[in-house]
Every structure is written in structure tokens, then in C-alpha cells.
Scaffold this motif. Structure first.
Motif, PDB file in Angstrom:
ATOM      1  N   GLN A 138      89.136  -4.251   9.330  1.00  0.00           N
ATOM      2  CA  GLN A 138      87.903  -3.657   9.850  1.00  0.00           C
ATOM      3  C   GLN A 138      88.243  -2.525  10.801  1.00  0.00           C
ATOM      4  O   GLN A 138      89.129  -2.648  11.651  1.00  0.00           O
ATOM      5  CB  GLN A 138      87.059  -4.703  10.568  1.00  0.00           C
ATOM      6  CG  GLN A 138      85.705  -4.158  11.032  1.00  0.00           C
ATOM      7  CD  GLN A 138      84.736  -5.239  11.436  1.00  0.00           C
ATOM      8  OE1 GLN A 138      84.929  -6.404  11.108  1.00  0.00           O
ATOM      9  NE2 GLN A 138      83.675  -4.857  12.142  1.00  0.00           N
ATOM     10  N   ARG A 139      87.519  -1.408  10.657  1.00  0.00           N
ATOM     11  CA  ARG A 139      87.726  -0.246  11.510  1.00  0.00           C
ATOM     12  C   ARG A 139      86.374   0.204  12.039  1.00  0.00           C
ATOM     13  O   ARG A 139      85.585   0.810  11.324  1.00  0.00           O
ATOM     14  CB  ARG A 139      88.402   0.880  10.732  1.00  0.00           C
ATOM     15  CG  ARG A 139      89.734   0.454  10.111  1.00  0.00           C
ATOM     16  CD  ARG A 139      90.484   1.649   9.538  1.00  0.00           C
ATOM     17  NE  ARG A 139      91.699   1.237   8.860  1.00  0.00           N
ATOM     18  CZ  ARG A 139      92.829   0.896   9.462  1.00  0.00           C
ATOM     19  NH1 ARG A 139      92.883   0.917  10.780  1.00  0.00           N
ATOM     20  NH2 ARG A 139      93.894   0.538   8.780  1.00  0.00           N
ATOM     21  N   ASP A 140      86.119  -0.092  13.323  1.00  0.00           N
ATOM     22  CA  ASP A 140      84.833   0.221  13.954  1.00  0.00           C
ATOM     23  C   ASP A 140      83.700  -0.390  13.138  1.00  0.00           C
ATOM     24  O   ASP A 140      83.670  -1.586  12.945  1.00  0.00           O
ATOM     25  CB  ASP A 140      84.668   1.738  14.108  1.00  0.00           C
ATOM     26  CG  ASP A 140      85.730   2.325  15.029  1.00  0.00           C
ATOM     27  OD1 ASP A 140      86.099   1.634  15.996  1.00  0.00           O
ATOM     28  OD2 ASP A 140      86.198   3.439  14.782  1.00  0.00           O
ATOM     29  N   ASP A 141      82.777   0.443  12.625  1.00  0.00           N
ATOM     30  CA  ASP A 141      81.637  -0.098  11.893  1.00  0.00           C
ATOM     31  C   ASP A 141      81.817  -0.007  10.383  1.00  0.00           C
ATOM     32  O   ASP A 141      80.858  -0.042   9.622  1.00  0.00           O
ATOM     33  CB  ASP A 141      80.343   0.606  12.304  1.00  0.00           C
ATOM     34  CG  ASP A 141      80.372   2.099  12.015  1.00  0.00           C
ATOM     35  OD1 ASP A 141      81.468   2.604  11.685  1.00  0.00           O
ATOM     36  OD2 ASP A 141      79.319   2.748  12.111  1.00  0.00           O
ATOM     37  N   ALA A 142      83.050   0.131   9.933  1.00  0.00           N
ATOM     38  CA  ALA A 142      83.362   0.122   8.498  1.00  0.00           C
ATOM     39  C   ALA A 142      84.666  -0.649   8.318  1.00  0.00           C
ATOM     40  O   ALA A 142      85.141  -1.315   9.230  1.00  0.00           O
ATOM     41  CB  ALA A 142      83.480   1.551   7.956  1.00  0.00           C
ATOM     42  N   GLY A 143      85.228  -0.593   7.114  1.00  0.00           N
ATOM     43  CA  GLY A 143      86.483  -1.302   6.871  1.00  0.00           C
ATOM     44  C   GLY A 143      87.167  -0.753   5.640  1.00  0.00           C
ATOM     45  O   GLY A 143      86.695   0.212   5.021  1.00  0.00           O
ATOM     46  N   GLU A 144      88.288  -1.350   5.269  1.00  0.00           N
ATOM     47  CA  GLU A 144      88.990  -0.933   4.062  1.00  0.00           C
ATOM     48  C   GLU A 144      89.767  -2.102   3.504  1.00  0.00           C
ATOM     49  O   GLU A 144      90.128  -3.048   4.234  1.00  0.00           O
ATOM     50  CB  GLU A 144      89.930   0.247   4.332  1.00  0.00           C
ATOM     51  CG  GLU A 144      91.071  -0.070   5.277  1.00  0.00           C
ATOM     52  CD  GLU A 144      91.981   1.133   5.524  1.00  0.00           C
ATOM     53  OE1 GLU A 144      91.522   2.271   5.312  1.00  0.00           O
ATOM     54  OE2 GLU A 144      93.139   0.918   5.926  1.00  0.00           O
ATOM     55  N   VAL A 145      89.991  -2.079   2.201  1.00  0.00           N
ATOM     56  CA  VAL A 145      90.807  -3.107   1.573  1.00  0.00           C
ATOM     57  C   VAL A 145      92.059  -2.468   0.992  1.00  0.00           C
ATOM     58  O   VAL A 145      92.005  -1.367   0.428  1.00  0.00           O
ATOM     59  CB  VAL A 145      90.050  -3.874   0.466  1.00  0.00           C
ATOM     60  CG1 VAL A 145      88.943  -4.705   1.053  1.00  0.00           C
ATOM     61  CG2 VAL A 145      89.504  -2.927  -0.590  1.00  0.00           C
ATOM     62  N   GLN A 146      93.179  -3.140   1.173  1.00  0.00           N
ATOM     63  CA  GLN A 146      94.442  -2.741   0.565  1.00  0.00           C
ATOM     64  C   GLN A 146      94.603  -3.558  -0.711  1.00  0.00           C
ATOM     65  O   GLN A 146      94.402  -4.769  -0.723  1.00  0.00           O
ATOM     66  CB  GLN A 146      95.609  -3.021   1.513  1.00  0.00           C
ATOM     67  CG  GLN A 146      96.981  -2.738   0.922  1.00  0.00           C
ATOM     68  CD  GLN A 146      97.194  -1.252   0.669  1.00  0.00           C
ATOM     69  OE1 GLN A 146      97.078  -0.452   1.595  1.00  0.00           O
ATOM     70  NE2 GLN A 146      97.489  -0.877  -0.568  1.00  0.00           N
ATOM     71  N   LEU A 147      94.956  -2.884  -1.803  1.00  0.00           N
ATOM     72  CA  LEU A 147      95.081  -3.545  -3.093  1.00  0.00           C
ATOM     73  C   LEU A 147      96.504  -4.002  -3.346  1.00  0.00           C
ATOM     74  O   LEU A 147      97.463  -3.375  -2.884  1.00  0.00           O
ATOM     75  CB  LEU A 147      94.624  -2.598  -4.210  1.00  0.00           C
ATOM     76  CG  LEU A 147      93.191  -2.092  -4.078  1.00  0.00           C
ATOM     77  CD1 LEU A 147      92.931  -0.958  -5.059  1.00  0.00           C
ATOM     78  CD2 LEU A 147      92.197  -3.223  -4.294  1.00  0.00           C
ATOM     79  N   LYS A 148      96.652  -5.068  -4.085  1.00  0.00           N
ATOM     80  CA  LYS A 148      97.969  -5.600  -4.416  1.00  0.00           C
ATOM     81  C   LYS A 148      98.720  -4.636  -5.333  1.00  0.00           C
ATOM     82  O   LYS A 148      98.205  -4.243  -6.384  1.00  0.00           O
ATOM     83  CB  LYS A 148      97.839  -6.956  -5.107  1.00  0.00           C
ATOM     84  CG  LYS A 148      97.229  -8.047  -4.237  1.00  0.00           C
ATOM     85  CD  LYS A 148      97.041  -9.337  -5.027  1.00  0.00           C
ATOM     86  CE  LYS A 148      96.387 -10.415  -4.186  1.00  0.00           C
ATOM     87  NZ  LYS A 148      96.132 -11.659  -4.963  1.00  0.00           N
ATOM     88  N   GLY A 149      99.916  -4.232  -4.918  1.00  0.00           N
ATOM     89  CA  GLY A 149     100.767  -3.409  -5.764  1.00  0.00           C
ATOM     90  C   GLY A 149     100.279  -1.996  -5.994  1.00  0.00           C
ATOM     91  O   GLY A 149     100.733  -1.318  -6.918  1.00  0.00           O
ATOM     92  N   ARG A 150      99.331  -1.507  -5.176  1.00  0.00           N
ATOM     93  CA  ARG A 150      98.798  -0.163  -5.343  1.00  0.00           C
ATOM     94  C   ARG A 150      98.761   0.539  -3.989  1.00  0.00           C
ATOM     95  O   ARG A 150      98.662  -0.096  -2.936  1.00  0.00           O
ATOM     96  CB  ARG A 150      97.395  -0.197  -5.958  1.00  0.00           C
ATOM     97  CG  ARG A 150      97.335  -0.887  -7.313  1.00  0.00           C
ATOM     98  CD  ARG A 150      95.940  -0.811  -7.900  1.00  0.00           C
ATOM     99  NE  ARG A 150      95.594   0.555  -8.270  1.00  0.00           N
ATOM    100  CZ  ARG A 150      95.827   1.098  -9.464  1.00  0.00           C
ATOM    101  NH1 ARG A 150      96.417   0.375 -10.409  1.00  0.00           N
ATOM    102  NH2 ARG A 150      95.473   2.324  -9.730  1.00  0.00           N
ATOM    103  N   ASP A 151      98.808   1.864  -4.031  1.00  0.00           N
ATOM    104  CA  ASP A 151      98.830   2.645  -2.793  1.00  0.00           C
ATOM    105  C   ASP A 151      97.440   2.919  -2.239  1.00  0.00           C
ATOM    106  O   ASP A 151      97.261   3.040  -1.026  1.00  0.00           O
ATOM    107  CB  ASP A 151      99.541   3.992  -3.023  1.00  0.00           C
ATOM    108  CG  ASP A 151     101.024   3.818  -3.341  1.00  0.00           C
ATOM    109  OD1 ASP A 151     101.604   2.818  -2.850  1.00  0.00           O
ATOM    110  OD2 ASP A 151     101.577   4.662  -4.063  1.00  0.00           O
ATOM    111  N   GLU A 152      96.439   3.060  -3.139  1.00  0.00           N
ATOM    112  CA  GLU A 152      95.131   3.463  -2.638  1.00  0.00           C
ATOM    113  C   GLU A 152      94.454   2.343  -1.855  1.00  0.00           C
ATOM    114  O   GLU A 152      94.689   1.164  -2.084  1.00  0.00           O
ATOM    115  CB  GLU A 152      94.218   3.933  -3.788  1.00  0.00           C
ATOM    116  CG  GLU A 152      93.802   2.843  -4.756  1.00  0.00           C
ATOM    117  CD  GLU A 152      94.642   2.839  -6.012  1.00  0.00           C
ATOM    118  OE1 GLU A 152      94.072   2.811  -7.107  1.00  0.00           O
ATOM    119  OE2 GLU A 152      95.873   2.841  -5.871  1.00  0.00           O
TER     120      GLU A 152
END
Length: 256
Positions: A227-241
Motif C-alpha cells: 500500500q502506498r498512501d491512498d493507492a497500492g500496487e501488486v508485484q507479480l510472480k516471476g515478472r518485472d511489471e
């Protein structure tokens, strides 16, 4: 004193209109500030308008009314609209939420309005809301008797001049633009004409989650959520994006 506000979420336009009309007659002070066609839209509109009351159809495509209620939590008074009678939803009687049965009955809605007025005037402790919602979901599943819809198993996509059948289990994520949806799977990428909304309705909601209005991710492919402030991100298995999780969808990960 501010006028009370409400959100109505139902995939049936006629039911939304009837409920809004009945509320207008029974509770003239109430302002219906938003109407949603599905669960994902309901969550977005709730974040935007912050209504005091949410009328949620239990069985909406994709994200159900129960899912929306879990995300909203104790942020609003909850009223579910269901096709099941009171004997099928005994958990509603715990007091944390209310319910209306289709087709809508004005006399029954009047009772709900009175209860909502009382709760807004003197908010009560809703107790363990998550436990209540889980009990409701369990009872509804039992009443449905396994009649759940069959989820999508294959994606038909254009790869060059060929058409390829992609097993849905191998899809990592879907990401849309104005006209097309990009399908990213373990063996490559392709585009399809099916919209994110259509996919959300057809995919297995236990395996796939919408994390942005333009993105659906396979939860089995998620390595990490941040989570980053009022949003977030997911890291994918075996991928850079990394994929952005918009504010409206943060509760899906926060309750895991």
C-alpha cells in the motif's frame, strides 16, 4: 442538519428506479446521490460520494453485494436487496444490516426507512460485522444449492493471423484501453474485444480480482501487495511489471 444520503446498487435498472421512486415518497429528505450497475461501480461511487446508507443487491455480477459490504465495512448503514425470503437469511436479524425482498414491498420498505432513521439519529455498535456478513453469505450459498454460474474457462484471442485458445488458469492479468483488452498469460500476450466489465462478470471471483477500473489480476499470480498512501500496487510472480491498485479496491487486499 445535513440531509441523509444513499447509494443504490443493482444490476436491474427497473429495480433501481423503483427503489429510488419509493424512497422519494417514503423519505423525501433522503438524497439518492448515486446509482450503480454492479459491485465494482458501487465501490467506486461509494468512495466518491461517501453516502450514509447503501442499498446493495446481493447477487450482482462480478463483485457481489456481500463483497461490497465487506469493503464498505462500518462506513454506512447497509441494506441488502435479495430474492430470498426472510427464512433464508436469518443472519440479517442480528441487527447490523437490514434486508428487502424482491419484488419490493412499499410497506416493508417503510419499516426499513424507520429503522434507518433511528440508526442515523443514534448510531449503534454493529458488533462483528465481518462475522455477520459471512453468516449471510453462507446461508445464501446453502439456499442456492450449488446453482452458481459456470465461470469462464477459456479465452479466445487473436495472435497475429491466428486465433488461440488460452486457458483462463494461465492468465496473469487483463488490462484494458478504450477499445481492446490485453491478455497477459504465461506464454505471451494477446488482445481481445471483451471488456473488463464483461470479464469481471464471467471470471471466477475466487481466483480473479479487479484492482483498477481497467485491470483484473489472477490472485494466484500475485507475489506481494504494497500500500502506498491512498493507492497500492501488486508485484507479480516471476515478472518485472507492477500493477496499480486504485483506492476503491484497496479493501480487497486489506482484509486478506
Amino acid at each position: 442538519m445535513q440531509a441523509p444520503t444513499a447509494l443504490i446498487a443493482d444490476d436491474e435498472p427497473l429495480l433501481r428506479e423503483r427503489l429510488a421512486g419509493l424512497l422519494g415518497r417514503l423519505w423525501p429528505e433522503l438524497q439518492v446521490v448515486a446509482q450503480a450497475r454492479n459491485g465494482s461501480e458501487a465501490l467506486q461511487l461509494f468512495e466518491q460520494h461517501q453516502p450514509k446508507i447503501a442499498f446493495l443487491d446481493v447477487h450482482m455480477p462480478g463483485m457481489s453485494g456481500i463483497d461490497v459490504a465487506r469493503a464498505i465495512g462500518k462506513g454506512a448503514e447497509l441494506v441488502f436487496v435479495t430474492a430470498y425470503d426472510r427464512y433464508a437469511v436469518e443472519a440479517f436479524a442480528r441487527g447490523a444490516v437490514d434486508y428487502l425482498v424482491k419484488p419490493l414491498d412499499p410497506e416493508r420498505l417503510s419499516e426499513t426507512v424507520q429503522r434507518l432513521r433511528t440508526r442515523l439519529a443514534a448510531p449503534a455498535d454493529k458488533g462483528d460485522l465481518d462475522a455477520t456478513l459471512e453468516a449471510i453469505a453462507r446461508q445464501l450459498r446453502e439456499r442456492m444449492g450449488g446453482a452458481a454460474r459456470e465461470s469462464l474457462k477459456w479465452i479466445k484471442a487473436s495472435v497475429g493471423s491466428n486465433v488461440r485458445l488460452i486457458p483462463v488458469d494461465e492468465v496473469v492479468y487483463f488490462k484494458s484501453d478504450a477499445k481492446y483488452t490485453l491478455v497477459v498469460w504465461q506464454g505471451g500476450e494477446a488482445v481481445i474485444r471483451k471488456s473488463i466489465k464483461e470479464l469481471a462478470d464471467e471470471l471466477d471471483e475466487q481466483q480473479f480480482a479487479q484492482i483498477h477500473r481497467s485491470t483484473i489480476v489472477n490472485l494466484r499470480s500475485v507475489a506481494q501487495f504494497t500500500q502506498r498512501d491512498d493507492a497500492g500496487e501488486v508485484q507479480l510472480k516471476g515478472r518485472d511489471e507492477k500493477l496499480v491498485v486504485s483506492r476503491s479496491y484497496l479493501p480487497l487486499f486489506q482484509r486478506m
